[in-house]
Motif scaffolding. Structure first.
Motif, PDB file in Angstrom:
ATOM      1  N   GLU A 143      47.199   8.655  64.480  1.00 29.31           N
ATOM      2  CA  GLU A 143      46.593   7.347  64.798  1.00 29.31           C
ATOM      3  C   GLU A 143      45.673   6.844  63.689  1.00 29.31           C
ATOM      4  N   TRP A 144      45.219   7.733  62.801  1.00 27.64           N
ATOM      5  CA  TRP A 144      44.251   7.321  61.783  1.00 27.64           C
ATOM      6  C   TRP A 144      44.810   6.220  60.873  1.00 27.64           C
ATOM      7  N   GLU A 145      46.045   6.369  60.469  1.00 28.51           N
ATOM      8  CA  GLU A 145      46.663   5.370  59.594  1.00 28.51           C
ATOM      9  C   GLU A 145      47.500   4.351  60.368  1.00 28.51           C
ATOM     10  N   HIS A 146      47.840   4.645  61.616  1.00 29.40           N
ATOM     11  CA  HIS A 146      48.703   3.764  62.400  1.00 29.40           C
ATOM     12  C   HIS A 146      47.998   2.432  62.656  1.00 29.40           C
ATOM     13  N   LEU A 147      48.685   1.340  62.394  1.00 32.14           N
ATOM     14  CA  LEU A 147      48.078   0.017  62.506  1.00 32.14           C
ATOM     15  C   LEU A 147      47.823  -0.420  63.938  1.00 32.14           C
ATOM     16  N   ASN A 148      48.364   0.292  64.916  1.00 34.36           N
ATOM     17  CA  ASN A 148      48.172  -0.091  66.319  1.00 34.36           C
ATOM     18  C   ASN A 148      46.984   0.600  66.981  1.00 34.36           C
ATOM     19  N   TYR A 149      46.170   1.318  66.189  1.00 33.65           N
ATOM     20  CA  TYR A 149      45.045   2.040  66.779  1.00 33.65           C
ATOM     21  C   TYR A 149      43.745   1.677  66.061  1.00 33.65           C
ATOM     22  N   ILE A 150      42.733   1.343  66.848  1.00 29.50           N
ATOM     23  CA  ILE A 150      41.409   1.009  66.334  1.00 29.50           C
ATOM     24  C   ILE A 150      40.500   2.224  66.502  1.00 29.50           C
ATOM     25  N   ALA A 151      39.874   2.661  65.408  1.00 32.94           N
ATOM     26  CA  ALA A 151      39.097   3.897  65.422  1.00 32.94           C
ATOM     27  C   ALA A 151      37.594   3.640  65.446  1.00 32.94           C
ATOM     28  N   THR A 152      36.882   4.566  66.078  1.00 30.03           N
ATOM     29  CA  THR A 152      35.430   4.662  66.013  1.00 30.03           C
ATOM     30  C   THR A 152      35.093   6.136  65.838  1.00 30.03           C
ATOM     31  N   VAL A 153      34.159   6.444  64.935  1.00 29.59           N
ATOM     32  CA  VAL A 153      33.804   7.838  64.653  1.00 29.59           C
ATOM     33  C   VAL A 153      32.322   8.052  64.897  1.00 29.59           C
ATOM     34  N   SER A 154      32.002   9.116  65.599  1.00 27.87           N
ATOM     35  CA  SER A 154      30.610   9.502  65.823  1.00 27.87           C
ATOM     36  C   SER A 154      30.444  10.962  65.421  1.00 27.87           C
ATOM     37  N   THR A 155      29.335  11.279  64.762  1.00 22.73           N
ATOM     38  CA  THR A 155      29.057  12.649  64.340  1.00 22.73           C
ATOM     39  C   THR A 155      28.234  13.366  65.407  1.00 22.73           C
ATOM     40  N   ILE A 156      28.662  14.570  65.741  1.00 22.61           N
ATOM     41  CA  ILE A 156      27.933  15.417  66.679  1.00 22.61           C
ATOM     42  C   ILE A 156      27.319  16.560  65.879  1.00 22.61           C
ATOM     43  N   HIS A 157      26.003  16.672  65.907  1.00 23.66           N
ATOM     44  CA  HIS A 157      25.321  17.755  65.203  1.00 23.66           C
ATOM     45  C   HIS A 157      24.226  18.271  66.127  1.00 23.66           C
ATOM     46  N   TYR A 158      24.366  19.512  66.556  1.00 20.76           N
ATOM     47  CA  TYR A 158      23.409  20.036  67.524  1.00 20.76           C
ATOM     48  C   TYR A 158      23.092  21.493  67.248  1.00 20.76           C
ATOM     49  N   GLN A 159      22.003  21.956  67.829  1.00 18.77           N
ATOM     50  CA  GLN A 159      21.587  23.341  67.701  1.00 18.77           C
ATOM     51  C   GLN A 159      22.152  24.133  68.872  1.00 18.77           C
ATOM     52  N   GLY A 160      23.306  24.738  68.661  1.00 21.96           N
ATOM     53  CA  GLY A 160      23.945  25.486  69.726  1.00 21.96           C
ATOM     54  C   GLY A 160      25.285  26.033  69.280  1.00 21.96           C
ATOM     55  N   LEU A 306      27.296   8.428  74.411  1.00 19.61           N
ATOM     56  CA  LEU A 306      27.879   9.611  75.040  1.00 19.61           C
ATOM     57  C   LEU A 306      27.448  10.885  74.310  1.00 19.61           C
ATOM     58  N   VAL A 307      27.493  10.834  72.983  1.00 19.87           N
ATOM     59  CA  VAL A 307      27.126  12.001  72.173  1.00 19.87           C
ATOM     60  C   VAL A 307      25.665  12.374  72.397  1.00 19.87           C
ATOM     61  N   LYS A 308      24.796  11.385  72.420  1.00 18.99           N
ATOM     62  CA  LYS A 308      23.367  11.644  72.615  1.00 18.99           C
ATOM     63  C   LYS A 308      23.108  12.341  73.946  1.00 18.99           C
ATOM     64  N   GLN A 309      23.769  11.882  74.999  1.00 16.46           N
ATOM     65  CA  GLN A 309      23.589  12.493  76.315  1.00 16.46           C
ATOM     66  C   GLN A 309      24.118  13.923  76.347  1.00 16.46           C
ATOM     67  N   ASP A 310      25.283  14.150  75.729  1.00 15.81           N
ATOM     68  CA  ASP A 310      25.859  15.491  75.721  1.00 15.81           C
ATOM     69  C   ASP A 310      25.009  16.472  74.922  1.00 15.81           C
ATOM     70  N   ILE A 311      24.511  16.042  73.767  1.00 16.44           N
ATOM     71  CA  ILE A 311      23.699  16.928  72.935  1.00 16.44           C
ATOM     72  C   ILE A 311      22.460  17.405  73.682  1.00 16.44           C
ATOM     73  N   LEU A 312      21.832  16.515  74.428  1.00 15.63           N
ATOM     74  CA  LEU A 312      20.647  16.898  75.200  1.00 15.63           C
ATOM     75  C   LEU A 312      20.964  18.039  76.148  1.00 15.63           C
ATOM     76  N   MET A 313      22.077  17.938  76.865  1.00 16.94           N
ATOM     77  CA  MET A 313      22.460  18.971  77.819  1.00 16.94           C
ATOM     78  C   MET A 313      22.854  20.280  77.116  1.00 16.94           C
ATOM     79  N   ILE A 314      23.642  20.165  76.055  1.00 22.21           N
ATOM     80  CA  ILE A 314      24.137  21.348  75.357  1.00 22.21           C
ATOM     81  C   ILE A 314      22.997  22.135  74.725  1.00 22.21           C
ATOM     82  N   GLU A 315      22.050  21.440  74.109  1.00 15.73           N
ATOM     83  CA  GLU A 315      20.929  22.145  73.488  1.00 15.73           C
ATOM     84  C   GLU A 315      20.046  22.822  74.532  1.00 15.73           C
ATOM     85  N   GLU A 316      19.947  22.230  75.719  1.00 18.64           N
ATOM     86  CA  GLU A 316      19.204  22.896  76.788  1.00 18.64           C
ATOM     87  C   GLU A 316      19.946  24.141  77.256  1.00 18.64           C
ATOM     88  N   GLU A 317      21.277  24.084  77.312  1.00 20.62           N
ATOM     89  CA  GLU A 317      22.070  25.265  77.658  1.00 20.62           C
ATOM     90  C   GLU A 317      21.834  26.385  76.639  1.00 20.62           C
TER      91      GLU A 317
END
Length: 349
Positions: A143-160, A306-317
């Motif tokens: 899908e990265w090069e396919h013209l029929n797909y629109i991409a959004t990228v988010s970086t996840i970096h957490y202590q865990g 979404l990433v911000k919410q998940d990181i909070l939970m994962i780092e608490e785990e």
């Protein structure tokens, strides 16, 4: 699916290493330009740089002279130069120049640093720690090069540990956390399939989005236009990465870069499909590429939220585990046990 009895999760998984004989993503292509870039993959410090042809190279991030990082230096043609004393190294990690070396002096034969197998594919830089990079190919992202797909990228970096994120991504019941941001609700696990290299979990969910008409794109921006409807939701752990599909309209990848037992980096890639717009396919390729590039990142706020919410939970785990490694948790979703088996099986190989 048979009802699953209440079970205890095991904490040993948080001490698991990785299988080095796979391709991991250490950077996005745009992050490596003209200067060396430091990256870390499972306790190894690595420097990425582009040679004179723009090709990505990867070496141990260490000058064998004084052990300082080569990522402080600069690129001269095909060589990387140490910032401290100007020693230069070729793409194989061999020292090729010491500026002040006298005629009678010679470099030691072992004046060499490790070279890593590296590839640049579909917008990302993939690195292989094992001995035979030809045994397996990086995960395909058509899908990265396919013209029929629109991409959004988010970086996840957490202590865990990386297993926390995989479990999070495979367990669709945690959508309860994302009630204001999630694209679906009311997930119900139907079945699980396991092989030595992957786990597939099949859910049925209620999706908020149906991207089947040109005006339906506006649902991404105006919540009042969304209407719940049933869609299949599939999540797959294709070791060491993750893929998800929601109906015919959305596909998401998570590309992993485990750094250590207590640190993980990953790239979350969200694709919105335009396949339903058959008239769009008849437009000139240049225009379609313009639209694809123009809309890149259109779901950024949603994905970052979404990433911000998940990181909070994962780092608490992770923190709870470190405070009491013997404490047991309870788990009703059998997908988690499948994921843990796969991680353990890969490490044991």
């Amino acid at each position: 699916m048979n009802s699953e009895k209440l079970s205890h999760t095991t904490n040993d998984i948080r001490q698991s290493g990785i299988n080095p004989n796979h391709w991991y993503v250490v950077a996005a292509s745009h992050e490596v330009k003209t200067k060396p870039v430091e990256v870390k993959l499972w306790h190894q410090n690595i420097v990425l740089f582009r040679d004179s042809l723009g090709k990505i190279q990867a070496l141990e991030n260490r000058c064998p002279h004084r052990q300082v990082k080569l990522s402080h230096g600069k690129i001269i043609s095909d060589y990387i130069e140490c910032a401290y004393h100007g020693w230069q190294f070729n793409t194989q990690g061999e020292c090729v120049l010491v500026p002040y070396l006298e005629d009678k002096q010679k470099l030691p034969k072992n004046c060499k640093i490790k070279e890593y197998s590296v590839k640049e594919l579909e917008g990302f830089i993939w690195l292989f720690l094992g001995d035979n990079p030809n045994l397996i190919q990086p995960l395909a992202i058509p899908e990265w090069e396919h013209l029929n797909y629109i991409a959004t990228v988010s970086t996840i970096h957490y202590q865990g540990h990386f297993s926390f994120l995989i479990e999070n991504l495979m367990d669709m019941y945690h959508g309860h956390l994302h009630q204001d941001l999630q694209a679906w609700t009311d997930a119900q696990l139907e079945k699980i399939e396991e092989t030595p290299n992957r786990v597939d979990a099949y859910y049925q969910a209620q999706s908020y989005y149906k991207i089947d008409k040109i005006w339906s794109i506006s649902q991404l921006f105006f919540p009042g236009l969304r209407k719940l409807h049933p869609e299949p939701l599939t999540v797959s752990y294709i070791y060491p990465h993750w893929v998800s599909t929601l109906g015919e309209y959305f596909k998401i990848y998570c590309l992993f870069c485990p750094i250590s037992l207590t640190e993980t980096r990953a790239y979350l890639i969200h694709f919105t499909s335009l396949n339903a717009f058959w008239r769009l396919h008849k437009l000139p390729v240049k225009f379609r590429k313009f639209v694809k590039d123009l809309c890149f990142g259109s779901a950024q706020n949603l994905l970052d939220g979404l990433v911000k919410q998940d990181i909070l939970m994962i780092e608490e785990e992770q923190q709870a585990y470190l405070e009491n490694t013997q404490q047991k948790g309870y788990e009703f979703n059998p997908t988690i046990a499948s994921v843990q088996r796969l991680i353990n099986n890969q490490v044991e190989r």
